[in-house]
Design an enzyme around this catalytic site. Structure first.
Site, PDB file in Angstrom:
ATOM      1  N   HIS A  60       0.828  -1.223   0.000  1.00 22.38           N
ATOM      2  CA  HIS A  60       0.000   0.000   0.000  1.00 22.38           C
ATOM      3  C   HIS A  60       0.860   1.271   0.000  1.00 22.38           C
ATOM      4  O   HIS A  60       0.495   2.275   0.603  1.00 22.38           O
ATOM      5  CB  HIS A  60      -0.956   0.022   1.192  1.00 22.38           C
ATOM      6  CG  HIS A  60      -1.966  -1.093   1.190  1.00 22.38           C
ATOM      7  ND1 HIS A  60      -3.227  -0.966   0.675  1.00 22.38           N
ATOM      8  CD2 HIS A  60      -1.887  -2.369   1.648  1.00 22.38           C
ATOM      9  CE1 HIS A  60      -3.892  -2.100   0.812  1.00 22.38           C
ATOM     10  NE2 HIS A  60      -3.097  -2.975   1.387  1.00 22.38           N
TER      11      HIS A  60
ATOM     12  N   ASN B 160     -10.312  -2.794   2.416  1.00 21.82           N
ATOM     13  CA  ASN B 160      -9.998  -2.811   0.988  1.00 21.82           C
ATOM     14  C   ASN B 160     -11.265  -2.573   0.182  1.00 21.82           C
ATOM     15  O   ASN B 160     -12.368  -2.576   0.738  1.00 21.82           O
ATOM     16  CB  ASN B 160      -9.431  -4.182   0.590  1.00 21.82           C
ATOM     17  CG  ASN B 160      -7.948  -4.327   0.909  1.00 21.82           C
ATOM     18  OD1 ASN B 160      -7.244  -3.348   1.117  1.00 21.82           O
ATOM     19  ND2 ASN B 160      -7.490  -5.558   0.951  1.00 21.82           N
TER      20      ASN B 160
ATOM     21  N   TYR C  48       0.746  -4.211  12.048  1.00 22.49           N
ATOM     22  CA  TYR C  48       0.623  -2.777  11.747  1.00 22.49           C
ATOM     23  C   TYR C  48       1.429  -1.934  12.737  1.00 22.49           C
ATOM     24  O   TYR C  48       2.140  -1.014  12.344  1.00 22.49           O
ATOM     25  CB  TYR C  48      -0.859  -2.363  11.708  1.00 22.49           C
ATOM     26  CG  TYR C  48      -1.529  -2.888  10.457  1.00 22.49           C
ATOM     27  CD1 TYR C  48      -1.752  -4.248  10.307  1.00 22.49           C
ATOM     28  CD2 TYR C  48      -1.873  -2.049   9.415  1.00 22.49           C
ATOM     29  CE1 TYR C  48      -2.321  -4.760   9.156  1.00 22.49           C
ATOM     30  CE2 TYR C  48      -2.448  -2.549   8.257  1.00 22.49           C
ATOM     31  CZ  TYR C  48      -2.670  -3.907   8.137  1.00 22.49           C
ATOM     32  OH  TYR C  48      -3.224  -4.411   6.983  1.00 22.49           O
TER      33      TYR C  48
HETATM   34 FE1  HDE Z   1      -2.467  -4.748   5.396  1.00 25.27          FE
HETATM   35  N1  HDE Z   1      -0.663  -3.939   5.839  1.00 25.27           N
HETATM   36  N2  HDE Z   1      -1.807  -6.564   5.972  1.00 25.27           N
HETATM   37  N3  HDE Z   1      -4.214  -5.613   4.785  1.00 25.27           N
HETATM   38  N4  HDE Z   1      -3.125  -2.989   4.755  1.00 25.27           N
HETATM   39  C1  HDE Z   1      -0.313  -2.659   5.686  1.00 25.27           C
HETATM   40  O1  HDE Z   1       0.805  -1.361   7.266  1.00 25.27           O
HETATM   41  C2  HDE Z   1      -0.697  -6.784   6.678  1.00 25.27           C
HETATM   42  C3  HDE Z   1      -4.561  -6.929   4.911  1.00 25.27           C
HETATM   43  C4  HDE Z   1      -4.384  -2.677   4.348  1.00 25.27           C
HETATM   44  O2  HDE Z   1      -3.253   3.559   3.985  1.00 25.27           O
HETATM   45  C5  HDE Z   1       1.025  -2.338   6.288  1.00 25.27           C
HETATM   46  O3  HDE Z   1       1.081   0.861   7.574  1.00 25.27           O
HETATM   47  C6  HDE Z   1      -0.630  -8.163   7.074  1.00 25.27           C
HETATM   48  C7  HDE Z   1      -5.965  -7.108   4.705  1.00 25.27           C
HETATM   49  C8  HDE Z   1      -4.461  -1.284   3.989  1.00 25.27           C
HETATM   50  O4  HDE Z   1      -1.573   3.393   5.382  1.00 25.27           O
HETATM   51  C9  HDE Z   1       1.446  -3.662   6.918  1.00 25.27           C
HETATM   52  C10 HDE Z   1      -1.739  -8.756   6.546  1.00 25.27           C
HETATM   53  C11 HDE Z   1      -6.446  -5.858   4.441  1.00 25.27           C
HETATM   54  C12 HDE Z   1      -3.193  -0.764   4.227  1.00 25.27           C
HETATM   55  C13 HDE Z   1       0.291  -4.569   6.564  1.00 25.27           C
HETATM   56  C14 HDE Z   1      -2.479  -7.742   5.862  1.00 25.27           C
HETATM   57  C15 HDE Z   1      -5.356  -4.945   4.489  1.00 25.27           C
HETATM   58  C16 HDE Z   1      -2.391  -1.850   4.712  1.00 25.27           C
HETATM   59  C17 HDE Z   1       2.007  -1.719   5.368  1.00 25.27           C
HETATM   60  C18 HDE Z   1      -2.159 -10.205   6.630  1.00 25.27           C
HETATM   61  C19 HDE Z   1      -7.891  -5.472   4.104  1.00 25.27           C
HETATM   62  C20 HDE Z   1      -2.728   0.643   3.970  1.00 25.27           C
HETATM   63  C21 HDE Z   1       2.092  -0.255   5.774  1.00 25.27           C
HETATM   64  C22 HDE Z   1      -2.208 -10.715   7.953  1.00 25.27           C
HETATM   65  C23 HDE Z   1      -8.809  -5.747   5.161  1.00 25.27           C
HETATM   66  C24 HDE Z   1      -2.967   1.530   5.149  1.00 25.27           C
HETATM   67  C25 HDE Z   1       1.288  -0.151   6.946  1.00 25.27           C
HETATM   68  C26 HDE Z   1      -2.573   2.943   4.810  1.00 25.27           C
HETATM   69  C27 HDE Z   1      -1.057  -1.717   5.101  1.00 25.27           C
HETATM   70  C28 HDE Z   1       0.253  -5.838   6.968  1.00 25.27           C
HETATM   71  C29 HDE Z   1      -3.668  -8.022   5.155  1.00 25.27           C
HETATM   72  C30 HDE Z   1      -5.521  -3.543   4.236  1.00 25.27           C
HETATM   73  C31 HDE Z   1       2.775  -4.219   6.478  1.00 25.27           C
HETATM   74  C32 HDE Z   1       0.479  -8.804   7.865  1.00 25.27           C
HETATM   75  C33 HDE Z   1      -6.742  -8.415   4.786  1.00 25.27           C
HETATM   76  C34 HDE Z   1      -5.661  -0.544   3.458  1.00 25.27           C
HETATM   77  O5  HDE Z   1       1.563  -3.540   8.301  1.00 25.27           O
END
Ligand code: HDE
Length: 735
Positions: free
Chosen positions: A88, A160, A374
């Site tokens: 993202h 999402n 996060y």
């Molecule tokens: Fe994320 N995800 N994600 N994700 N995600 C990040 O956090 C992660 C997942 C989502 O505008 C990171 O600040 C793991 C699902 C959005 O700043 C990180 C897993 C969904 C955003 C991270 C998921 C999301 C992130 C990278 C599986 C939808 C952007 C930078 C367990 C429900 C937020 C950050 C923004 C961002 C990890 C799965 C949505 C790396 C480990 C499912 C919208 O922490």
């Protein structure tokens, strides 16, 4: 109560119009620096006399180490980047508010869901795979993350634009992301899933199939961030004021409806304006066309947890709206752009663990992993444990605890005590304890064996993939087929393509055959579905094997199709008014007035920049010039009339390309009078080698304006409809 000593307190005012005492805008203003009318200074506030020359030993001599201004400036510059988000990274954001209609209070005691509560918020939209500088129009999932600054603390809804996810367990996330990101040996391709490693991963991880279908659908190429849905994805819990727990899925429903572009447009937009979505959101807000979404919830009573044929804890499944309707609990309006991209959009730190009383987590294994990831990410990205003090992340509810120190600590905590319980500090700050006004985890009975295991209720990998596919209209299904073909044709390893076709056979034979025929794979493919999990000793292996979808049993869900749920509105749509010298000024003026009245944005497009003169002798400003734009940046086209104008446009190759592309992409086209209509028809005829006159009808979105009000209204109606999928001859055009 001790007096608040924060410098913010001195000027904090309560907005009279707000039902809430919280004002994020004022809090942010406290930190906003406006340099107009000010002298240039160093970071220590010392005025700088000469910012053009460094301190030298002789005017051709070496620069001196003594130059503290030069060193300060370069050092700061050298440190201007923070690590981009691992996923993202590419995103854009806006401020706004959430206004509750009170219906959520039935299920949750959260203060921001109480009737009439207005809560400031900040929403960031993003793509997933690409780097910070990648194109907005990549085929990808869009992040939809909202930070609510509620009176009870910060609530982050980090969702999402697709309601399910690729994997069921957080332990697979790094592998999945490594597979979709550019390949490690050459860092190719940027912001694309169209390569071997992504398809290798999803063709052996069958749980990804449902989400892969969504990612190959038009959902992955939105027309605008303002025109897409948002989903919390996981099942969360709501807790009401009596402690009653229910399950909840969150939905954002855009007031402008859901709209997408065609893949051909996406490819061209990426080259013409890689900032297309970012610009669109920014400009809409600057123009006062504030985008709105209704927040909806699907509620499942706790006692109904096991009443579905899928597991509520499985993030690869959605609850069909036919089974549990979406109830609207309030509305989000985005009404202010950030002042500074880095300070706000880049430094905003979402954490799924930021939650308020009345909402709780479930045991969804993906959600549980996110609870760790996060916070960990923000520590790395923002450099330490005080990121919550950055203006964009700062809670509006007062923060009082004994956490101290760390990199870049801003709060000056007074007093002797930094521990609890204490007597020296009068026991403050004290825990909410028995009055239960703080966050209390919902009580839940737990049992089970400690094991790396997943319930068999997570083993159905294809039923909802099929439900999604058969819920699409024919046009949407065709787009899915073409998306699979495009992506798989970028794979170099034949086994991956074959395996993927084999996976699709488990969803729908027609889909599998159509994809296969485009990529040169022979069907049926013999595929033993991979058993990508550990099977407990002496368990029945067959029970752990994913099963093909039961093709006769699965019913479609209308809510899953974009085209079956049209929202026809011309609001904010961009209409190119293609004119050149001598255009029929009265007709263009009338059309523009009708479009503007419907909320659309007519823009003058000409073969050159500057101004263009109509047949009334008056010059008007050109908004867009053909050499610097392309039809894909507009929603509709009106070709100006007037004999001189039409004959000049007829000799302009770019004008013809613009018309042909608009025609091919099934978008509305208007013609100011007969000459313009004949020009359009000639252009299409010579490109197709056919007589396309039967396409020039309002039914196919092509309106000839002969000056009557009904014609202008008709064109506006076509603009509102946006696409005319049944338009003939579109496949004969190659532009
Ligand atoms: Fe994320 N995800 N994600 N994700 N995600 C990040 O956090 C992660 C997942 C989502 O505008 C990171 O600040 C793991 C699902 C959005 O700043 C990180 C897993 C969904 C955003 C991270 C998921 C999301 C992130 C990278 C599986 C939808 C952007 C930078 C367990 C429900 C937020 C950050 C923004 C961002 C990890 C799965 C949505 C790396 C480990 C499912 C919208 O922490």
């Amino acid at each position: 109560m001790p007096e608040e000593k924060s410098p913010v307190a001195k000027t904090k005012k309560v907005k009279e119009t707000s039902s809430s005492t919280l004002d994020k805008d004022l809090q942010l203003q406290e930190f906003t620096e406006d340099s107009s009318g000010e002298f240039l200074t160093s970071n220590q506030g010392v005025r700088i006399n000469d910012n053009q020359n460094s301190l030298r030993g002789g005017d051709r001599g070496p620069s001196l180490l003594e130059d503290h201004f030069l060193r300060e400036k370069l050092t700061h510059f050298d440190h201007e980047r923070i690590p981009e988000r691992v996923v993202h990274a590419r995103g854009t954001a806006a401020h706004g508010t959430f206004e509750s209609n009170g219906k959520g209070s039935k299920y949750s005691k959260a203060a921001f869901l109480k009737a009439g509560a207005v809560t400031p918020l900040f929403t960031r939209f993003s793509t997933v795979a690409g780097s910070r500088g990648s194109s907005d129009l990549a085929r990808d999932v869009r992040g939809f993350a909202t930070k609510f600054y509620t009176e009870e603390g910060v609530f982050d809804l980090v969702g999402n634009n697709i309601p399910v996810f690729f994997i069921q367990d957080a332990i697979k996330f790094p592998d999945f992301i490594h597979a979709v990101k550019p390949e490690p040996h050459n860092e190719i391709p940027q912001a694309q899933s169209a390569h071997d490693t992504f398809w290798d991963f999803v063709s052996i991880n069958t749980e990804a199939t449902h989400m892969v279908l969504w990612a190959m659908s038009d959902r992955a190429i939105p027309r605008s961030l303002r025109m897409m849905e948002g989903f919390g994805v996981h099942t969360f819990k709501f807790v009401d004021d009596k402690g009653v727990v229910s399950f909840v899925k969150f939905h954002w429903k855009p007031r402008l409806g859901v709209h997408s572009v065609l893949w051909d447009e996406a490819l061209k937009i990426s080259g013409t304006d890689p900032d297309f979505h970012r610009r669109d959101l920014y400009e809409a807000i600057e123009a006062g066309a504030f985008p709105q979404w209704d927040l909806g919830v699907q509620i499942v009573e706790a006692s109904k947890e096991f009443s579905f044929d899928f597991d509520l804890l499985d993030p690869t499944k959605l609850i069909p709206e036919e089974l549990v309707p979406v109830e609207i609990v309030g509305t989000m309006t985005l009404d202010r752009n950030p002042e500074n991209f880095f300070a706000e959009t880049e430094q905003v730190a979402f954490c799924i663990s930021h939650i308020v009383p009345g909402i709780d987590f479930t045991n969804d294994p993906l959600l549980q992993g996110r609870l760790f990831s996060y916070l960990d990410t923000q520590l790395k990205r923002l450099g330490g444990p005080n990121f919550h003090e950055l203006p964009i992340n700062k809670s509006l509810a007062p923060v009082h605890n004994n956490q101290r120190d760390g990199h870049m600590r801003q709060t000056i905590n007074s007093g002797r005590t930094s521990y609890e319980p204490n007597t020296v500090g009068g026991g403050c700050p004290f825990q909410a304890g028995a009055d239960m006004s703080g966050f209390v985890s919902a009580v839940e009975k737990m049992s089970g064996l400690k094991a790396r295991d997943r319930n068999l209720s997570f083993m159905d990998h294809f039923s909802q993939a099929r439900m999604f596919y058969i819920s699409q209209t024919e046009v949407e299904q065709q787009h899915i087929v073409e998306a699979f073909q495009f992506e798989l044709l970028h794979c170099t390893i034949d086994e991956i393509k074959e395996r993927m076709v084999g996976i699709l056979q488990n969803v729908d034979d027609d889909l599998a055959n159509r994809v296969a025929s485009g990529i040169g794979v022979k069907t049926p493919v013999k595929l033993e579905l991979p058993l990508n999990r550990q099977v407990p000793a002496d368990a029945d292996v067959a029970a752990y094997q994913p099963k093909p979808a039961n093709k006769s049993k699965i019913a479609p869900s209308k809510a899953l199709s974009i085209l079956a749920n049209p929202v026809n509105t011309a609001e904010t749509l961009k209409v190119a008014m293609l004119v050149t010298e001598g255009f029929d000024a009265a007709a263009v003026k009338a059309s523009m007035a009708a479009l503007t009245a419907a909320g659309a944005q007519p823009k003058i497009l000409a073969p050159h920049g500057g101004t263009v003169k109509g047949d009334d002798g008056k010059a008007i400003k050109v908004d867009f010039a053909l050499p610097a734009t392309r039809s894909v940046l507009f929603d509709a086209l009106m070709v100006g009339g007037g004999v001189g104008c039409v004959s000049a446009l007829s000799a302009d190759a770019r004008a013809k390309t613009f018309i042909l592309e608009t025609f091919k992409h099934c978008k509305p086209i208007g013609a100011e009078g007969k000459e313009a209509a004949a020009f359009i028809l000639d252009t299409v005829n010579s490109a197709t080698g056919k007589d396309a006159s039967k396409a020039i009808t309002a039914e196919h979105g092509i309106v000839v304006d002969s000056g009557k009000k009904a014609d202008a209204d008709n064109f506006v109606k076509c603009v509102a409809q946006q696409r005319f999928w049944a338009r003939p001859f579109v496949n004969d055009i190659t532009v």
